[in-house]
Motif scaffolding. Structure first.
Motif, PDB file in Angstrom:
ATOM      1  N   ALA A  24      55.692 -62.679  74.320  1.00 38.99           N
ATOM      2  CA  ALA A  24      56.714 -61.717  74.743  1.00 38.99           C
ATOM      3  C   ALA A  24      57.916 -61.752  73.800  1.00 38.99           C
ATOM      4  CB  ALA A  24      57.151 -62.013  76.181  1.00 38.99           C
ATOM      5  N   LEU A  25      58.359 -62.951  73.433  1.00 39.00           N
ATOM      6  CA  LEU A  25      59.505 -63.069  72.528  1.00 39.00           C
ATOM      7  C   LEU A  25      59.159 -62.564  71.135  1.00 39.00           C
ATOM      8  CD1 LEU A  25      60.924 -66.529  73.672  1.00 39.00           C
ATOM      9  CD2 LEU A  25      61.797 -64.249  74.230  1.00 39.00           C
ATOM     10  N   THR A  26      57.946 -62.822  70.677  1.00 37.03           N
ATOM     11  CA  THR A  26      57.518 -62.297  69.374  1.00 37.03           C
ATOM     12  C   THR A  26      57.529 -60.780  69.393  1.00 37.03           C
ATOM     13  OG1 THR A  26      56.197 -64.256  68.895  1.00 37.03           O
ATOM     14  CG2 THR A  26      55.607 -62.232  67.714  1.00 37.03           C
ATOM     15  N   GLN A  27      57.050 -60.180  70.467  1.00 36.75           N
ATOM     16  CA  GLN A  27      57.061 -58.715  70.589  1.00 36.75           C
ATOM     17  C   GLN A  27      58.499 -58.189  70.592  1.00 36.75           C
ATOM     18  OE1 GLN A  27      54.257 -56.616  70.698  1.00 36.75           O
ATOM     19  NE2 GLN A  27      55.816 -55.079  70.328  1.00 36.75           N
ATOM     20  N   MET A  28      59.401 -58.889  71.281  1.00 38.19           N
ATOM     21  CA  MET A  28      60.804 -58.471  71.309  1.00 38.19           C
ATOM     22  C   MET A  28      61.420 -58.541  69.921  1.00 38.19           C
ATOM     23  SD  MET A  28      62.051 -60.241  74.858  1.00 38.19           S
ATOM     24  CE  MET A  28      63.747 -59.685  74.747  1.00 38.19           C
ATOM     25  N   GLU A  29      61.123 -59.603  69.171  1.00 38.61           N
ATOM     26  CA  GLU A  29      61.643 -59.726  67.808  1.00 38.61           C
ATOM     27  C   GLU A  29      61.108 -58.605  66.934  1.00 38.61           C
ATOM     28  OE1 GLU A  29      62.253 -64.567  67.490  1.00 38.61           O
ATOM     29  OE2 GLU A  29      60.273 -63.710  67.118  1.00 38.61           O
ATOM     30  N   HIS A  30      59.836 -58.300  67.065  1.00 35.80           N
ATOM     31  CA  HIS A  30      59.222 -57.204  66.308  1.00 35.80           C
ATOM     32  C   HIS A  30      59.888 -55.870  66.661  1.00 35.80           C
ATOM     33  CE1 HIS A  30      56.163 -54.765  64.363  1.00 35.80           C
ATOM     34  NE2 HIS A  30      56.062 -54.098  65.488  1.00 35.80           N
ATOM     35  N   ASP A  31      60.089 -55.627  67.945  1.00 35.33           N
ATOM     36  CA  ASP A  31      60.720 -54.384  68.387  1.00 35.33           C
ATOM     37  C   ASP A  31      62.152 -54.276  67.871  1.00 35.33           C
ATOM     38  OD1 ASP A  31      58.399 -53.771  69.721  1.00 35.33           O
ATOM     39  OD2 ASP A  31      59.185 -54.282  71.708  1.00 35.33           O
ATOM     40  N   LEU A  32      62.856 -55.401  67.864  1.00 32.37           N
ATOM     41  CA  LEU A  32      64.235 -55.410  67.389  1.00 32.37           C
ATOM     42  C   LEU A  32      64.308 -55.073  65.906  1.00 32.37           C
ATOM     43  CD1 LEU A  32      67.200 -55.957  68.057  1.00 32.37           C
ATOM     44  CD2 LEU A  32      66.765 -58.370  67.591  1.00 32.37           C
ATOM     45  N   GLN A  33      63.382 -55.625  65.123  1.00 37.41           N
ATOM     46  CA  GLN A  33      63.360 -55.330  63.690  1.00 37.41           C
ATOM     47  C   GLN A  33      63.071 -53.860  63.438  1.00 37.41           C
ATOM     48  OE1 GLN A  33      60.496 -58.093  62.160  1.00 37.41           O
ATOM     49  NE2 GLN A  33      61.871 -59.836  62.326  1.00 37.41           N
TER      50      GLN A  33
END
Length: 108
Positions: A24-33
């Motif tokens: 979930a956190l990896t997906q959030m980081e990807h979305d933020l980028q």
């Protein structure tokens, strides 16, 4: 940005594991980028059934939240600047017909 269906791969047995939260956190980081490059972002919806975030991931989650808040402030500044520029462009009279260049000072 993540869609609700993007998190369908997480099963109930992953609900209380760090792996689900790491994904979930990896997906959030990807979305933020990708947020700055996306014209029409899709609102993020939290994945369901993850349970409480594991203590070892709290620092990472806090960094993501801080980055999200920074991005929100940046995008708001860009929006306000764009609105001012658009207002300046709209203030130029268009009475003349033809391809005459018009110059105006955005700073002064």
């Amino acid at each position: 940005m993540a869609q609700p269906d993007d998190f369908a791969q997480w099963e109930e047995d992953d609900a209380h594991s760090p792996t689900g939260w790491e994904e979930a956190l990896t997906q959030m980081e990807h979305d933020l980028q990708g947020a700055l490059a996306t014209i029409d972002p899709v609102p993020w919806r939290p994945p369901i059934a993850l349970g409480p975030i594991p203590p070892e991931l709290m620092e990472r989650a806090a960094r993501i939240l801080e980055a999200q808040m920074h991005t929100i402030r940046y995008l708001e500044d860009v929006r306000q600047t764009t609105a001012k520029h658009l207002a300046a462009v709209r203030s130029v009279p268009s009475a003349e017909v033809g391809p005459h260049p018009v110059y105006f000072d955005l700073i002064g």
